[in-house]
Enzyme design. Structure first.
Site, PDB file in Angstrom:
ATOM      1  N   HIS A 139     -59.066 -68.671 -75.947  1.00 39.22           N
ATOM      2  CA  HIS A 139     -58.777 -67.419 -75.457  1.00 39.22           C
ATOM      3  C   HIS A 139     -57.860 -66.604 -76.279  1.00 39.22           C
ATOM      4  O   HIS A 139     -56.941 -67.243 -77.161  1.00 39.22           O
ATOM      5  CB  HIS A 139     -58.094 -67.374 -74.073  1.00 39.22           C
ATOM      6  CG  HIS A 139     -56.826 -68.345 -74.099  1.00 39.22           C
ATOM      7  ND1 HIS A 139     -56.903 -69.667 -73.811  1.00 39.22           N
ATOM      8  CD2 HIS A 139     -55.687 -68.063 -73.948  1.00 39.22           C
ATOM      9  CE1 HIS A 139     -55.739 -70.186 -73.833  1.00 39.22           C
ATOM     10  NE2 HIS A 139     -54.867 -69.312 -74.098  1.00 39.22           N
ATOM     11  N   HIS A 161     -55.121 -63.805 -76.517  1.00 39.23           N
ATOM     12  CA  HIS A 161     -54.226 -62.810 -75.925  1.00 39.23           C
ATOM     13  C   HIS A 161     -54.207 -61.512 -76.414  1.00 39.23           C
ATOM     14  O   HIS A 161     -53.879 -61.190 -77.839  1.00 39.23           O
ATOM     15  CB  HIS A 161     -52.854 -63.465 -76.027  1.00 39.23           C
ATOM     16  CG  HIS A 161     -52.665 -64.725 -75.581  1.00 39.23           C
ATOM     17  ND1 HIS A 161     -52.083 -64.779 -74.162  1.00 39.23           N
ATOM     18  CD2 HIS A 161     -52.864 -65.979 -75.711  1.00 39.23           C
ATOM     19  CE1 HIS A 161     -52.022 -66.176 -73.884  1.00 39.23           C
ATOM     20  NE2 HIS A 161     -52.291 -66.982 -74.814  1.00 39.23           N
ATOM     21  N   GLU A 163     -51.939 -73.971 -73.411  1.00 44.00           N
ATOM     22  CA  GLU A 163     -51.921 -74.654 -71.956  1.00 44.00           C
ATOM     23  C   GLU A 163     -53.245 -74.873 -71.526  1.00 44.00           C
ATOM     24  O   GLU A 163     -53.548 -75.534 -70.842  1.00 44.00           O
ATOM     25  CB  GLU A 163     -51.016 -73.938 -71.172  1.00 44.00           C
ATOM     26  CG  GLU A 163     -49.476 -74.011 -71.573  1.00 44.00           C
ATOM     27  CD  GLU A 163     -48.666 -73.061 -70.651  1.00 44.00           C
ATOM     28  OE1 GLU A 163     -48.980 -72.431 -69.805  1.00 44.00           O
ATOM     29  OE2 GLU A 163     -47.407 -73.071 -71.167  1.00 44.00           O
ATOM     30  N   VAL A 164     -54.244 -73.853 -71.579  1.00 39.72           N
ATOM     31  CA  VAL A 164     -55.470 -73.950 -70.972  1.00 39.72           C
ATOM     32  C   VAL A 164     -56.455 -74.195 -72.146  1.00 39.72           C
ATOM     33  O   VAL A 164     -56.610 -73.301 -73.283  1.00 39.72           O
ATOM     34  CB  VAL A 164     -55.973 -72.604 -70.464  1.00 39.72           C
ATOM     35  CG1 VAL A 164     -57.215 -72.495 -69.770  1.00 39.72           C
ATOM     36  CG2 VAL A 164     -54.717 -72.275 -69.180  1.00 39.72           C
ATOM     37  N   ASP A 174     -53.700 -61.303 -67.635  1.00 38.91           N
ATOM     38  CA  ASP A 174     -53.125 -62.581 -67.574  1.00 38.91           C
ATOM     39  C   ASP A 174     -52.054 -62.456 -66.459  1.00 38.91           C
ATOM     40  O   ASP A 174     -51.544 -61.242 -66.102  1.00 38.91           O
ATOM     41  CB  ASP A 174     -52.163 -62.615 -68.888  1.00 38.91           C
ATOM     42  CG  ASP A 174     -51.637 -64.156 -69.006  1.00 38.91           C
ATOM     43  OD1 ASP A 174     -51.931 -64.718 -70.161  1.00 38.91           O
ATOM     44  OD2 ASP A 174     -50.852 -64.478 -68.134  1.00 38.91           O
ATOM     45  N   ILE A 175     -52.138 -63.694 -65.685  1.00 42.61           N
ATOM     46  CA  ILE A 175     -51.617 -63.587 -64.366  1.00 42.61           C
ATOM     47  C   ILE A 175     -50.080 -63.614 -64.537  1.00 42.61           C
ATOM     48  O   ILE A 175     -49.153 -63.153 -63.541  1.00 42.61           O
ATOM     49  CB  ILE A 175     -51.928 -64.992 -63.564  1.00 42.61           C
ATOM     50  CG1 ILE A 175     -51.876 -64.963 -62.064  1.00 42.61           C
ATOM     51  CG2 ILE A 175     -51.117 -66.252 -64.192  1.00 42.61           C
ATOM     52  CD1 ILE A 175     -52.531 -66.027 -61.491  1.00 42.61           C
TER      53      ILE A 175
HETATM   54  P1  AMP Z   1     -52.052 -70.148 -73.559  1.00 43.29           P
HETATM   55  O1  AMP Z   1     -50.622 -70.707 -73.302  1.00 43.29           O
HETATM   56  O2  AMP Z   1     -52.260 -69.765 -74.725  1.00 43.29           O
HETATM   57  O3  AMP Z   1     -53.078 -71.503 -73.341  1.00 43.29           O
HETATM   58  O4  AMP Z   1     -52.248 -69.355 -72.447  1.00 43.29           O
HETATM   59  C1  AMP Z   1     -52.796 -69.299 -71.404  1.00 43.29           C
HETATM   60  C2  AMP Z   1     -52.431 -68.183 -70.502  1.00 43.29           C
HETATM   61  O5  AMP Z   1     -53.234 -68.339 -69.296  1.00 43.29           O
HETATM   62  C3  AMP Z   1     -50.826 -68.057 -69.877  1.00 43.29           C
HETATM   63  O6  AMP Z   1     -50.489 -66.683 -70.400  1.00 43.29           O
HETATM   64  C4  AMP Z   1     -51.255 -67.884 -68.444  1.00 43.29           C
HETATM   65  O7  AMP Z   1     -50.404 -67.130 -68.042  1.00 43.29           O
HETATM   66  C5  AMP Z   1     -52.545 -67.411 -68.226  1.00 43.29           C
HETATM   67  N1  AMP Z   1     -53.154 -67.873 -66.880  1.00 43.29           N
HETATM   68  C6  AMP Z   1     -53.106 -69.312 -66.361  1.00 43.29           C
HETATM   69  N2  AMP Z   1     -53.767 -69.376 -65.288  1.00 43.29           N
HETATM   70  C7  AMP Z   1     -54.252 -68.151 -65.219  1.00 43.29           C
HETATM   71  C8  AMP Z   1     -55.108 -67.433 -63.943  1.00 43.29           C
HETATM   72  N3  AMP Z   1     -55.556 -68.008 -63.161  1.00 43.29           N
HETATM   73  N4  AMP Z   1     -55.304 -66.247 -64.236  1.00 43.29           N
HETATM   74  C9  AMP Z   1     -55.017 -65.385 -65.265  1.00 43.29           C
HETATM   75  N5  AMP Z   1     -54.020 -65.752 -66.354  1.00 43.29           N
HETATM   76  C10 AMP Z   1     -53.995 -67.185 -66.261  1.00 43.29           C
END
Ligand code: AMP
Length: 108
Positions: A99, A101, A94-95, A29-30
């Site tokens: 996924h 974690h 958010e994405v 995770d970034i």
């Molecule tokens: P969620 O809030 O569960 O959708 O988590 C999305 C996660 O993706 C967050 O913890 C972000 O830090 C992570 N994230 C977003 N963009 C990237 C990226 N380019 N590379 C790695 N992790 C990312």
């Protein structure tokens, strides 16, 4: 749905990939919220847990086998770890690409 994770799968944007097979990808995770924070995703672009279909259940089971591999690989298998799946707006997702974690490496 096209997301930042689709681009990571296609290597169009960089990520630190820690595991890959035909069905899944795991990368750091970034913005890590723990010393170990890995995202485990299916390559199939399933929008969220709510969009999982019956036919996807073997894939979901596979993701949990990847969890165990990544936990061992990152050294948290014995100390313990947390798996979180945020689903939808109020779940904090958010994405829009399913996924898991995997977080560990400290007391959560
Ligand atoms: P969620 O809030 O569960 O959708 O988590 C999305 C996660 O993706 C967050 O913890 C972000 O830090 C992570 N994230 C977003 N963009 C990237 C990226 N380019 N590379 C790695 N992790 C990312």
């Amino acid at each position: 749905m096209e997301t930042v994770f689709s681009k990571i799968i296609r290597r169009e944007i960089p990520a630190t990939i820690v595991y890959e097979d035909d069905l899944s990808l795991a990368f750091l995770d970034i913005f890590p919220k723990a010393p170990v924070h890995v995202l485990i995703i299916p390559k199939k672009p399933i929008e969220s847990l709510e969009h999982v279909q019956e036919e996807d259940l073997p894939l979901i089971a596979h993701l949990f086998s990847v969890v165990k591999k990544v936990a061992a690989q990152t050294g948290v298998a014995e100390s313990g770890y947390r798996i979180a799946i945020n689903c939808g707006k109020e779940g904090g997702q958010e994405v829009p690409h399913l996924h898991l974690h995997l977080m560990g490496g400290k007391q959560l």
